[in-house]
Write an enzyme that holds these catalytic residues in place. Sequence first.
Site, PDB file in Angstrom:
ATOM      1  N   CYS A  81       1.032  -1.192  -0.013  1.00  0.00           N
ATOM      2  CA  CYS A  81      -0.174   0.003  -0.026  1.00  0.00           C
ATOM      3  C   CYS A  81       0.983   1.168   0.168  1.00  0.00           C
ATOM      4  O   CYS A  81       1.760   1.437   0.698  1.00  0.00           O
ATOM      5  CB  CYS A  81      -0.956  -0.068   1.192  1.00  0.00           C
ATOM      6  SG  CYS A  81      -2.043   1.659   1.457  1.00  0.00           S
ATOM      7  N   CYS A  87      -1.713   5.781   6.931  1.00  0.00           N
ATOM      8  CA  CYS A  87      -3.093   5.490   7.111  1.00  0.00           C
ATOM      9  C   CYS A  87      -2.747   4.525   8.520  1.00  0.00           C
ATOM     10  O   CYS A  87      -1.864   3.774   8.777  1.00  0.00           O
ATOM     11  CB  CYS A  87      -3.445   4.354   6.087  1.00  0.00           C
ATOM     12  SG  CYS A  87      -4.996   3.623   6.321  1.00  0.00           S
ATOM     13  N   CYS A 168      -7.758  -0.147  -1.540  1.00  0.00           N
ATOM     14  CA  CYS A 168      -7.533  -0.594  -0.245  1.00  0.00           C
ATOM     15  C   CYS A 168      -6.991  -2.093  -0.219  1.00  0.00           C
ATOM     16  O   CYS A 168      -7.789  -2.964  -0.533  1.00  0.00           O
ATOM     17  CB  CYS A 168      -8.431  -0.555   0.914  1.00  0.00           C
ATOM     18  SG  CYS A 168      -7.857  -1.008   2.703  1.00  0.00           S
ATOM     19  N   GLN A 271     -18.340 -10.071  11.797  1.00  0.00           N
ATOM     20  CA  GLN A 271     -17.120 -10.462  11.935  1.00  0.00           C
ATOM     21  C   GLN A 271     -16.724  -9.955  10.501  1.00  0.00           C
ATOM     22  O   GLN A 271     -17.260 -10.125   9.202  1.00  0.00           O
ATOM     23  CB  GLN A 271     -16.773 -11.927  11.911  1.00  0.00           C
ATOM     24  CG  GLN A 271     -17.137 -12.809  13.055  1.00  0.00           C
ATOM     25  CD  GLN A 271     -15.898 -12.223  14.309  1.00  0.00           C
ATOM     26  OE1 GLN A 271     -15.170 -11.652  13.863  1.00  0.00           O
ATOM     27  NE2 GLN A 271     -16.356 -12.385  15.588  1.00  0.00           N
ATOM     28  N   PHE A 300     -23.005 -13.269  24.946  1.00  0.00           N
ATOM     29  CA  PHE A 300     -22.476 -12.218  23.885  1.00  0.00           C
ATOM     30  C   PHE A 300     -22.741 -12.565  22.630  1.00  0.00           C
ATOM     31  O   PHE A 300     -21.947 -12.532  21.843  1.00  0.00           O
ATOM     32  CB  PHE A 300     -20.986 -11.720  24.194  1.00  0.00           C
ATOM     33  CG  PHE A 300     -20.617 -11.381  25.654  1.00  0.00           C
ATOM     34  CD1 PHE A 300     -20.794 -10.142  25.963  1.00  0.00           C
ATOM     35  CD2 PHE A 300     -19.960 -12.222  26.457  1.00  0.00           C
ATOM     36  CE1 PHE A 300     -20.399  -9.859  27.480  1.00  0.00           C
ATOM     37  CE2 PHE A 300     -19.603 -12.134  27.436  1.00  0.00           C
ATOM     38  CZ  PHE A 300     -19.845 -10.745  28.194  1.00  0.00           C
ATOM     39  N   ASN A 305     -24.379 -15.782  15.413  1.00  0.00           N
ATOM     40  CA  ASN A 305     -23.469 -16.098  14.681  1.00  0.00           C
ATOM     41  C   ASN A 305     -22.818 -17.471  15.107  1.00  0.00           C
ATOM     42  O   ASN A 305     -22.842 -18.469  14.318  1.00  0.00           O
ATOM     43  CB  ASN A 305     -22.340 -15.292  14.671  1.00  0.00           C
ATOM     44  CG  ASN A 305     -21.212 -15.541  13.662  1.00  0.00           C
ATOM     45  OD1 ASN A 305     -21.595 -15.678  12.578  1.00  0.00           O
ATOM     46  ND2 ASN A 305     -20.009 -15.683  14.290  1.00  0.00           N
ATOM     47  N   GLU A 321     -27.649 -11.659  24.879  1.00  0.00           N
ATOM     48  CA  GLU A 321     -27.199 -10.474  24.473  1.00  0.00           C
ATOM     49  C   GLU A 321     -27.566  -9.367  24.983  1.00  0.00           C
ATOM     50  O   GLU A 321     -28.607  -9.131  25.345  1.00  0.00           O
ATOM     51  CB  GLU A 321     -27.453 -10.465  22.821  1.00  0.00           C
ATOM     52  CG  GLU A 321     -27.014  -9.055  22.087  1.00  0.00           C
ATOM     53  CD  GLU A 321     -25.672  -8.717  22.067  1.00  0.00           C
ATOM     54  OE1 GLU A 321     -25.428  -7.531  22.450  1.00  0.00           O
ATOM     55  OE2 GLU A 321     -24.736  -9.562  21.921  1.00  0.00           O
ATOM     56  N   ASP A 369     -18.402 -15.076  23.455  1.00  0.00           N
ATOM     57  CA  ASP A 369     -17.432 -14.320  22.592  1.00  0.00           C
ATOM     58  C   ASP A 369     -17.509 -12.741  22.738  1.00  0.00           C
ATOM     59  O   ASP A 369     -18.132 -11.955  22.191  1.00  0.00           O
ATOM     60  CB  ASP A 369     -18.023 -14.565  21.129  1.00  0.00           C
ATOM     61  CG  ASP A 369     -17.173 -13.729  20.035  1.00  0.00           C
ATOM     62  OD1 ASP A 369     -16.030 -13.198  20.192  1.00  0.00           O
ATOM     63  OD2 ASP A 369     -17.650 -13.448  18.906  1.00  0.00           O
ATOM     64  N   CYS A 395     -10.938 -11.132  21.717  1.00  0.00           N
ATOM     65  CA  CYS A 395     -10.354 -10.436  20.613  1.00  0.00           C
ATOM     66  C   CYS A 395      -9.316  -9.422  21.365  1.00  0.00           C
ATOM     67  O   CYS A 395      -8.920  -8.435  20.672  1.00  0.00           O
ATOM     68  CB  CYS A 395     -11.412  -9.663  20.012  1.00  0.00           C
ATOM     69  SG  CYS A 395     -12.278  -8.710  21.131  1.00  0.00           S
TER      70      CYS A 395
END
Length: 438
Positions: A81, A87, A168, A271, A300, A305, A321, A369, A395
């Site tokens: 890139c 960026c 991108c 996702q 969560f 999903n 949730e 999650d 994450c």
Amino acid sequence: MVLLYTPKQKTKNVQTITADILDLDYQGLGVAKINGKTWFIENALPHEKVECRILEDKRQYGHAIVKKWRVKSPERLEPKCAHFMRCGGCQGQHIPIEMQRKAKESALFKRLSKLQSEPISFQPMICGDAWAYRRRVRLSLWFNPSTKQIEMGFRQKNTNDLIPVQSCEVAEPAINYLLPKLTALLEKFSAPKQLGHIELVAADNGVAMLLRYTKNLAEIDRTLLLKFAEQEKLMLFLQSDKGIEQIYGDAPYYQFSDGIKLHFDIRDFIQVNSALNEPMVNTALDWLELSQQDCVLDLFCGMGNFTLPLAKRVKSAVGIEGVFEMVQKAAQNAERNQIKNIEFFQADLDQSFVEQPWANQSFNKILLDPPRSGAAFALNALCELKAEKILYVSCNPATLVRDAEILCNFGYKIEKSAVIDMFPHTGHLESITLFTTK
């Protein structure tokens, strides 16, 4: 005559260091040791000797960025890139993908191995293509008073400045196809100063586009957008202070290989890496060793999903949730897919939920999650359910370690774990970990 004295402003000294890079951390930063202090250095690779500008100097660690290379690594790559290092999207395009992935696996191994004496089965990384993987991008818009033109692009790292882009390298092809067309479209707007930003999402049934505007959209501009959406077969959404309205196209969705379809709204969390979502879900369900005797709790759960695919393998599933609109969408998705052994509830999992009806049910397996903040509060209560297996999708390695320690203190052990390379060329470390009773 009065003489006025104006003191000269002191120029801030730019501090520099010279460092030999010893290692690479999972965020793509070179690691050096100077006088016993650890330094994390941007744009540096192992075996390089670099001169750096200090960005942050703490007692136990420092943060710097390369100014000049005295010795460069032969493994260093030319970034694909043209905007790399300006960026804010990618941090690791100069790093071979194998080196990036090894650093992430090493970080997960080191952090989890400290929590227990029993060996952990570290599984092969879940990974895919290193380029063209993002199905969602957000593009900032800015009216340039000098050129009298609207500019579209990404925010420059650590600033609000905009870098105009026409492509991108990590976005899906369907998104890149639209970027130059959008630039041409924006030049035709009668009131470009009223435009805020654009979001593009590559769903399985086409690209969804959201345009944020700050004042009433002129009818001529609305017509322009509608014609563009018809021509490019877009699902078009407009957002103002009054909310979001869809003015063209169907509802976006993505689909699993077994036929399950999940419909979502343009701003809903999904996702970002579409190619890895199903392998991640399948790994979670396989590790839980699901059967028709299982009652599974999914925390969560978003719009289902994990919940919908796992419900097809078990006796019953319950999804929890915090956002009411997502609970509604999850229930609607279950109904559309004719999955009947499933219930969804709204609950703030950072608050006490022991009085809720679902909390008194019996679950032998749990999947969660959580967001980057983790699930510390929820886990302290959930451990009382004494589920035989808990599958944790993370994450954030810091909150994973904190939450794993909670589970270990309640009598669980880490059985297996793996990195999910959801965001190549970035410092994000996603992982999946299975806990079982000792």
